[in-house]
Design an enzyme around this catalytic site. Sequence first.
Site, PDB file in Angstrom:
ATOM      1  N   HIS A   1       0.798  -1.233   0.000  1.00 63.70           N
ATOM      2  CA  HIS A   1       0.000   0.000   0.000  1.00 63.70           C
ATOM      3  C   HIS A   1       0.825   1.274   0.000  1.00 63.70           C
ATOM      4  CE1 HIS A   1      -3.238  -2.739   0.611  1.00 63.70           C
ATOM      5  NE2 HIS A   1      -4.138  -1.778   0.676  1.00 63.70           N
TER       6      HIS A   1
ATOM      7  N   TYR B   1      -2.190   4.613  12.229  1.00 66.29           N
ATOM      8  CA  TYR B   1      -3.242   5.249  13.017  1.00 66.29           C
ATOM      9  C   TYR B   1      -4.577   4.791  12.494  1.00 66.29           C
ATOM     10  CZ  TYR B   1      -4.939   7.899   9.221  1.00 66.29           C
ATOM     11  OH  TYR B   1      -5.521   8.188   8.027  1.00 66.29           O
TER      12      TYR B   1
ATOM     13  N   TYR C   1       3.432  12.867   7.604  1.00 63.84           N
ATOM     14  CA  TYR C   1       3.298  11.518   8.190  1.00 63.84           C
ATOM     15  C   TYR C   1       4.051  10.519   7.314  1.00 63.84           C
ATOM     16  CZ  TYR C   1       0.867   7.162   9.557  1.00 63.84           C
ATOM     17  OH  TYR C   1       0.552   5.896   9.952  1.00 63.84           O
TER      18      TYR C   1
ATOM     19  N   TYR D   1       2.406   8.172   4.933  1.00 63.61           N
ATOM     20  CA  TYR D   1       1.834   8.787   3.736  1.00 63.61           C
ATOM     21  C   TYR D   1       2.999   9.206   2.847  1.00 63.61           C
ATOM     22  CZ  TYR D   1      -2.872   9.141   5.806  1.00 63.61           C
ATOM     23  OH  TYR D   1      -4.109   8.881   6.340  1.00 63.61           O
TER      24      TYR D   1
HETATM   25  C1  LIG Z   1      -6.030   2.480   0.731  1.00 63.27           C
HETATM   26  C2  LIG Z   1      -5.054   2.904   1.799  1.00 63.27           C
HETATM   27  C3  LIG Z   1      -5.535   3.212   3.059  1.00 63.27           C
HETATM   28  C4  LIG Z   1      -4.656   3.579   4.079  1.00 63.27           C
HETATM   29  N1  LIG Z   1      -5.158   3.851   5.323  1.00 63.27           N
HETATM   30  C5  LIG Z   1      -4.308   4.147   6.322  1.00 63.27           C
HETATM   31  C6  LIG Z   1      -4.784   4.381   7.644  1.00 63.27           C
HETATM   32  O1  LIG Z   1      -5.981   4.328   7.913  1.00 63.27           O
HETATM   33  N2  LIG Z   1      -3.875   4.654   8.616  1.00 63.27           N
HETATM   34  C7  LIG Z   1      -2.535   4.715   8.350  1.00 63.27           C
HETATM   35  O2  LIG Z   1      -1.747   4.941   9.272  1.00 63.27           O
HETATM   36  N3  LIG Z   1      -2.066   4.522   7.105  1.00 63.27           N
HETATM   37  C8  LIG Z   1      -2.908   4.230   6.100  1.00 63.27           C
HETATM   38  N4  LIG Z   1      -2.396   4.005   4.845  1.00 63.27           N
HETATM   39  C9  LIG Z   1      -0.956   4.090   4.623  1.00 63.27           C
HETATM   40  C10 LIG Z   1      -0.283   2.778   5.025  1.00 63.27           C
HETATM   41  O3  LIG Z   1      -0.199   2.699   6.429  1.00 63.27           O
HETATM   42  C11 LIG Z   1       1.132   2.714   4.468  1.00 63.27           C
HETATM   43  O4  LIG Z   1       1.101   2.791   3.081  1.00 63.27           O
HETATM   44  C12 LIG Z   1       1.828   1.429   4.904  1.00 63.27           C
HETATM   45  O5  LIG Z   1       3.216   1.590   4.804  1.00 63.27           O
HETATM   46  C13 LIG Z   1       1.387   0.257   4.080  1.00 63.27           C
HETATM   47  O6  LIG Z   1       1.930  -0.945   4.530  1.00 63.27           O
HETATM   48  P1  LIG Z   1       1.988  -2.165   3.490  1.00 63.27           P
HETATM   49  O7  LIG Z   1       2.685  -3.278   4.153  1.00 63.27           O
HETATM   50  O8  LIG Z   1       0.633  -2.405   2.926  1.00 63.27           O
HETATM   51  O9  LIG Z   1       2.830  -1.498   2.328  1.00 63.27           O
HETATM   52  P2  LIG Z   1       4.146  -1.874   1.513  1.00 63.27           P
HETATM   53  O10 LIG Z   1       4.023  -1.066   0.267  1.00 63.27           O
HETATM   54  O11 LIG Z   1       4.316  -3.326   1.379  1.00 63.27           O
HETATM   55  O12 LIG Z   1       5.300  -1.290   2.427  1.00 63.27           O
HETATM   56  C14 LIG Z   1       5.423   0.061   2.773  1.00 63.27           C
HETATM   57  C15 LIG Z   1       6.856   0.356   3.208  1.00 63.27           C
HETATM   58  O13 LIG Z   1       7.232  -0.490   4.293  1.00 63.27           O
HETATM   59  C16 LIG Z   1       8.312  -1.338   3.927  1.00 63.27           C
HETATM   60  N5  LIG Z   1       8.030  -2.677   4.445  1.00 63.27           N
HETATM   61  C17 LIG Z   1       6.935  -3.421   4.163  1.00 63.27           C
HETATM   62  N6  LIG Z   1       6.996  -4.580   4.799  1.00 63.27           N
HETATM   63  C18 LIG Z   1       8.146  -4.597   5.504  1.00 63.27           C
HETATM   64  C19 LIG Z   1       8.760  -5.551   6.361  1.00 63.27           C
HETATM   65  N7  LIG Z   1       8.183  -6.736   6.596  1.00 63.27           N
HETATM   66  N8  LIG Z   1       9.956  -5.256   6.918  1.00 63.27           N
HETATM   67  C20 LIG Z   1      10.544  -4.060   6.658  1.00 63.27           C
HETATM   68  N9  LIG Z   1      10.005  -3.116   5.852  1.00 63.27           N
HETATM   69  C21 LIG Z   1       8.805  -3.383   5.280  1.00 63.27           C
HETATM   70  C22 LIG Z   1       8.338  -1.318   2.418  1.00 63.27           C
HETATM   71  O14 LIG Z   1       9.625  -1.626   1.913  1.00 63.27           O
HETATM   72  C23 LIG Z   1       7.898   0.085   2.120  1.00 63.27           C
HETATM   73  O15 LIG Z   1       8.964   0.974   2.278  1.00 63.27           O
HETATM   74  C24 LIG Z   1      -3.273   3.651   3.812  1.00 63.27           C
HETATM   75  C25 LIG Z   1      -2.800   3.354   2.531  1.00 63.27           C
HETATM   76  C26 LIG Z   1      -3.677   2.985   1.526  1.00 63.27           C
HETATM   77  C27 LIG Z   1      -3.154   2.680   0.153  1.00 63.27           C
END
Ligand SMILES: Cc1cc2nc3c(=O)[nH]c(=O)nc-3n(C[C@H](O)[C@H](O)[C@H](O)COP(=O)(O)OP(=O)(O)OC[C@H]3O[C@@H](n4cnc5c(N)ncnc54)[C@H](O)[C@@H]3O)c2cc1C
Length: 547
Positions: free
Chosen positions: A114, A190, A473, A476
Amino acid sequence: MGVLRQAILSLLAIFLLSMSWQAFGSSSSSSGSFIRCLLSHSQPCHPISRAIYTPNNSSYSSVLQAYIRNLRFNTSTTNKPFLILTALHESHIQAAVLCAQKHNMQMKIRSGGHDYEGVSYVSQVVFFILDMFNLRSIHIDVGRETAWVQAGATLGEVYYRIAEKSKKHGFPAGVCPTVGVGGHFSGGGYGNMMRKYGLSVDNIVDAQLVDVNGRLLDRKSMGEDLFWAIRGGGGASFGVVISYKIKLVRVPETVTVFRVAKTMEENATDIVHGWMNVADKLDNNLFIRLFLDVVNIGTHGKKTGRATFVALFLGDSEKLVSVMSKSFPEMGLKKSDCNETSWLQSVLFWTNFPLGTANDVLLSRTPQTLNYLKRKSDYVKNPISKDGLEVIWKRLIELKAVILKFYPYGGRMGEIPAEETPFPHRAGNLAKIQYAVNWNEAGKEVTDYYINLTRKVYRYMTPFVSKNPREAYFNYKDLDLGINHNGKNSYREGRVYGIKYFKGNFNRLVKIKTKVDPGNFFRNEQSIPTLPIHKQIKLNWCLQSVV
Ligand SMILES: Cc1cc2nc3c(=O)[nH]c(=O)nc-3n(C[C@H](O)[C@H](O)[C@H](O)COP(=O)(O)OP(=O)(O)OC[C@H]3O[C@@H](n4cnc5c(N)ncnc54)[C@H](O)[C@@H]3O)c2cc1C
Ligand SMILES: *[C@@H]1O[C@H](CO)[C@@H](O)[C@H](O)[C@H]1NC(C)=O
Ligand SMILES: *[C@@H]1O[C@H](CO)[C@@H](O)[C@H](O)[C@H]1NC(C)=O
Ligand SMILES: *[C@@H]1O[C@H](CO)[C@@H](O)[C@H](O)[C@H]1NC(C)=O
Ligand SMILES: *[C@@H]1O[C@H](CO)[C@@H](O)[C@H](O)[C@H]1NC(C)=O
Ligand SMILES: *[C@@H]1O[C@H](CO)[C@@H](O)[C@H](O)[C@H]1NC(C)=O
Ligand SMILES: *[C@@H]1O[C@H](CO)[C@@H](O)[C@H](O)[C@H]1NC(C)=O
């Protein structure tokens, strides 16, 4: 003269050709030796070959696309990984970390995919993806009120599994159920219980991580510094997070939700102004999110501003109506605006499923919608005046496609010291703003148009938000705030975005980074840089002189 020139030109041509052959040859042969390295680390009970996807594998594209959550990075011109490793076991992660360093390969870590800027699966240099989606187990211990959750689990799965075991527990994390634990928890996290319980990172008690030496560490063996860093500083700068141990929080068996929308003609400005004055001071059990957008009125294409208030109250509707009439009478909330439901159903309501939808949609990994999108963020320290709101409405109507989303702070958020975790935006914040633009068309022109809108609204909002630094943040992700050009490790570049995301905590993150990953293996466009050498010498000198 002519002969000499000819000779020089052909020498140059040969030189350039051999250079490009070399580059091509070395990249494909080193990807071969990288794969051989991975295979050589394979354990008999956990064969790694089953986790390797190269572009010649017929499933490569679907594996790559399965966790792309911003269509801006689903185009034919987006750089693709030369390999995806869909880890099935810790040993695959250890192999990836060791072999990638040996063969000088850039690794991107993806959990839920995400990331708003696609940082987990796009790169400007040759790279591979360590994909965590298979590591998604969740173990709930209701008696101890804790759970171990793996990085590849989604928030929806976490919520569902908690509610399956207990109707009295929940967890404070994001609103969107398909977000991954790995990125979300490591970057802050959050949601609508933040005023009561803080962020996800405020409720993490242990973690498992693979470090740059391929060691599998827990809180005790990684030490408090590294454990601090991976609770808000982003995992990807420090190691691969395998799992987090979380502390469950208590929720009542009945909670109340409402969604109320008002246009400017319905006094939205007065109500929004009322919200500005109370949103961060209300009862901690009450969280009211505010969206500002633009809608058509009538049939002549006339546009007006609309404010939408969505709330979660950890209590019943009677109590909510009384809290609202006392603290926020401008809204005129009535009991008939409210719905009492379970905490798990409130999760569905918040992500726009109707109440009554089967709980198990939270287990679906298919997002409700996918868009091309761009996000930016800001922090509001003081209530925006009615005049200010009028200016903002005017700009929104002019830009049309931009949505402003306000998330109130205060409550528990204001009590936790700014140094407790890397996430620094605590006391003194009224709300965070997210600027959101979605569209559904590919192409450079269209993309530039919409991205420009977010930059314009960001400029217009300057008078109303934090300055020095203009805070943002970390979860984001917004590459407009600065980039650490890939493969480099510029402290100066890193400081530009680092101070906005982490304020005073940036320095501690840099010191920890320098200690645990001095070669900057774990890096991306906005990772934490290591200290420049001259500062390292000074730091060592300081440490020695302290000892
Ligand atoms: C539709 C949508 C809704 C959202 N709603 C919220 C919300 O309500 N509250 C909020 O706080 N945020 C929200 N976000 C933002 C979200 O928290 C961040 O995008 C978060 O980083 C996503 O985590 P992911 O594992 O899905 O993403 P990824 O794209 O897989 O990872 C994001 C980052 O973290 C790193 N990473 C992932 N996994 C690991 C791991 N296992 N070890 C080390 N590094 C890692 C990745 O390399 C990258 O830099 C939202 C985003 C989207 C797209
Ligand atoms: C693709 O990779 C997977 C996992 O390594 C493997 O099981 C499968 O046989 C491969 N398919 C092809 C067509 O190579
Ligand atoms: C697929 O690609 C890998 C790595 O590039 C290579 O080792 C393998 O031989 C290729 N397989 C096929 C069937 O082309
Ligand atoms: C991503 O792109 C691929 C290839 O063009 C396409 O098949 C797929 O449908 C796209 N995904 C989405 C969700 O649009
Ligand atoms: C808007 O506010 C005015 C003045 O307070 C009031 O008279 C009017 O009824 C309100 N309109 C709506 C739709 O609430
Ligand atoms: C929500 O509350 C409204 C008003 O009290 C009621 O009419 C509606 O049926 C409720 N919806 C659900 C799904 O319970
Ligand atoms: C976007 O903004 C840039 C810089 O202001 C401008 O040069 C460009 O033309 C704009 N593009 C579009 C499509 O609006």
